[in-house]
Design a protein around this motif. Structure first.
Motif, mmCIF file in Angstrom:
data_model
loop_
_atom_site.group_PDB
_atom_site.id
_atom_site.type_symbol
_atom_site.label_atom_id
_atom_site.label_comp_id
_atom_site.label_asym_id
_atom_site.label_seq_id
_atom_site.Cartn_x
_atom_site.Cartn_y
_atom_site.Cartn_z
ATOM 1 N N UNK A 90 0.844 -1.205 0.000
ATOM 2 C CA UNK A 90 0.000 0.000 0.000
ATOM 3 C C UNK A 90 0.875 1.249 0.000
ATOM 4 N N UNK A 91 1.930 1.242 0.833
ATOM 5 C CA UNK A 91 2.835 2.384 0.870
ATOM 6 C C UNK A 91 3.498 2.636 -0.473
ATOM 7 N N UNK A 92 3.978 1.562 -1.116
ATOM 8 C CA UNK A 92 4.658 1.697 -2.406
ATOM 9 C C UNK A 92 3.696 2.120 -3.512
ATOM 10 N N UNK A 93 2.515 1.492 -3.549
ATOM 11 C CA UNK A 93 1.542 1.811 -4.595
ATOM 12 C C UNK A 93 1.045 3.246 -4.447
ATOM 13 N N UNK A 94 0.774 3.672 -3.214
ATOM 14 C CA UNK A 94 0.283 5.034 -2.987
ATOM 15 C C UNK A 94 1.281 6.066 -3.501
ATOM 16 N N UNK A 95 2.568 5.869 -3.187
ATOM 17 C CA UNK A 95 3.581 6.825 -3.633
ATOM 18 C C UNK A 95 3.746 6.784 -5.144
ATOM 19 N N UNK A 112 9.056 0.723 -2.804
ATOM 20 C CA UNK A 112 8.833 -0.616 -2.263
ATOM 21 C C UNK A 112 9.720 -0.878 -1.050
ATOM 22 N N UNK A 113 10.980 -0.473 -1.148
ATOM 23 C CA UNK A 113 11.904 -0.663 -0.026
ATOM 24 C C UNK A 113 11.446 0.153 1.179
ATOM 25 N N UNK A 114 11.018 1.402 0.934
ATOM 26 C CA UNK A 114 10.477 2.225 2.013
ATOM 27 C C UNK A 114 9.251 1.593 2.643
ATOM 28 N N UNK A 115 8.374 1.020 1.804
ATOM 29 C CA UNK A 115 7.192 0.343 2.317
ATOM 30 C C UNK A 115 7.545 -0.838 3.206
ATOM 31 N N UNK A 312 13.398 12.018 -5.054
ATOM 32 C CA UNK A 312 14.206 10.870 -4.651
ATOM 33 C C UNK A 312 14.411 10.852 -3.137
ATOM 34 N N UNK A 313 14.733 12.021 -2.584
ATOM 35 C CA UNK A 313 15.077 12.100 -1.163
ATOM 36 C C UNK A 313 13.899 11.699 -0.285
ATOM 37 N N UNK A 314 12.692 12.085 -0.686
ATOM 38 C CA UNK A 314 11.541 11.827 0.191
ATOM 39 C C UNK A 314 10.815 10.517 -0.114
ATOM 40 N N UNK A 315 11.242 9.798 -1.182
ATOM 41 C CA UNK A 315 10.509 8.583 -1.572
ATOM 42 C C UNK A 315 10.487 7.537 -0.468
ATOM 43 N N UNK A 316 11.653 7.171 0.068
ATOM 44 C CA UNK A 316 11.688 6.118 1.093
ATOM 45 C C UNK A 316 10.951 6.546 2.360
ATOM 46 N N UNK A 317 11.212 7.728 2.935
ATOM 47 C CA UNK A 317 10.459 8.109 4.131
ATOM 48 C C UNK A 317 8.961 8.254 3.892
ATOM 49 N N UNK A 318 8.561 8.774 2.717
ATOM 50 C CA UNK A 318 7.131 8.962 2.439
ATOM 51 C C UNK A 318 6.413 7.623 2.333
ATOM 52 N N UNK A 319 6.978 6.702 1.555
ATOM 53 C CA UNK A 319 6.335 5.384 1.405
ATOM 54 C C UNK A 319 6.403 4.596 2.713
ATOM 55 N N UNK A 320 7.491 4.775 3.484
ATOM 56 C CA UNK A 320 7.593 4.111 4.791
ATOM 57 C C UNK A 320 6.527 4.622 5.743
#
Length: 334
Positions: A90-95, A112-115, A312-320
């Motif tokens: 859900x986190x990865x798909x939403x982002x 996906x990794x952040x999720x 790029x910078x916010x992708x992992x924290x946002x999806x996490x």
């Protein structure tokens, strides 16, 4: 580990994972075709078929090192259960949907990794992370666009030197043909690295439910399903991101398109061989910036490039964050 899932629930989770894979192909279609479309070597409708084919056949070229990294090298497999997988997806798909709608070429891989990290830590805290694998992946965020940038820059210099005695028309004609090869290699690298991430997710889900026995492995039907979902997504195309990648960062000639795709492809081949889940978006963006900078620094629209870096910078924290919130909501509703 939770109690074993029933077949309907397991099937739904696998379907959600394949939906992410489809959206990955849709979102990252630009990575494979942006340069060949922007140089007008292929029309968009033909370019997506070209890219989708090489996305699909990638499993016949590469091993499954990246899938194993995602399955066992990001979060501890013992932490994984149905809720963790669902929340991560859900986190990865939403982002992905948000950045696709805005035309921002963010990284599906790092979403996906952040999720995974967000959902895993929501369940088990910091101990859920496999820091050796996660550190290698985070390092690749910096290195993959840098390597793509440098390789493309060097290729432009070499090709320019070799073509110094040729007419511009002859150079343009030659590289229009060569771009078919470079686009094929990049699409192959894209399919080889990106589709394996979903294979890892489905593999660790099956492993957590005891369907793989005592040894983690990726069943062949999972390989075929993931490559097919990604190829279908690529076939649908992500035209907003194609415009950003191929037209807004810098203006490309066929020679520059060839250098960008080749530099990106070499980077992806190396990363996939080493089992590092890099971002194909980061890699090709770095390569495109590299060929633009080789001409002159002012040829690159740095405001567009910088906005991509912010994403790029916010992708992992946002999806996490989305994944962690989803995990807690599911737990509350249980």
């Amino acid at each position: 580990m939770d109690a074993a899932l029933g077949l309907p629930v397991l099937t739904i989770l696998i379907a959600v994972a394949l939906l992410f894979d489809f959206l990955n192909g849709l979102h990252d279609a630009a990575n494979s075709i942006a340069t060949i479309v922007s140089t007008r070597v292929l029309r968009p409708q033909y370019a997506v078929f070209w890219a989708a084919f090489f996305n699909f056949v990638a499993f016949a070229v590469f091993g499954l090192h990246v899938a194993n990294t995602i399955g066992t090298g990001i979060i501890d497999p013992s932490v994984v259960d149905a809720t963790v997988i669902f929340a991560a997806l859900v986190g990865a798909i939403a982002w992905n949907v948000i950045t696709w709608a805005l035309g921002i070429p963010s990284s599906s891989s790092h979403a996906l990794i952040g999720g995974l990290v967000g959902a895993g830590m929501a369940k088990a805290g910091i101990s859920a992370a496999v820091w050796s694998g996660l550190t290698k992946t985070l390092l690749a965020i910096v290195l993959s666009p840098l390597v793509g940038f440098l390789l493309a820059l060097v290729l432009v210099a070499i090709v320019s030197w070799l073509s110094v005695r040729s007419t511009p028309f002859a150079v343009d004609r030659a590289f229009r043909i060569l771009q078919f090869a470079s686009a094929s290699l990049y699409s192959l690298g894209h399919g080889g690295n990106d589709a394996q991430k979903t294979m890892g997710i489905i593999g660790v889900l099956l492993y957590s439910q005891g369907h793989l026995g005592d040894t983690f492995e990726i069943p062949f039907w999972v390989v075929l399903a993931c490559q097919s979902a990604m190829a279908l997504g690529t076939l649908m195309g992500g035209w907003r991101i194609v415009r950003t990648m191929g037209l807004r960062i810098t203006k490309l000639t066929p020679m520059q398109g060839f250098c960008a795709e080749t530099g990106g492809a070499v980077t992806l081949f190396l990363a996939t061989y080493l089992g590092v889940p890099v971002s194909t978006t980061h890699t090709i963006t770095g390569a495109i910036v590299g060929v633009g900078a080789a001409r002159r620094l002012s040829a690159v629209r740095w405001n567009v490039a910088s906005s991509i870096v912010y994403a790029w910078v916010i992708t992992i924290p946002a999806s996490a964050a989305v994944a962690a919130a989803t995990y807690w909501v599911v737990q509350i509703l249980k």
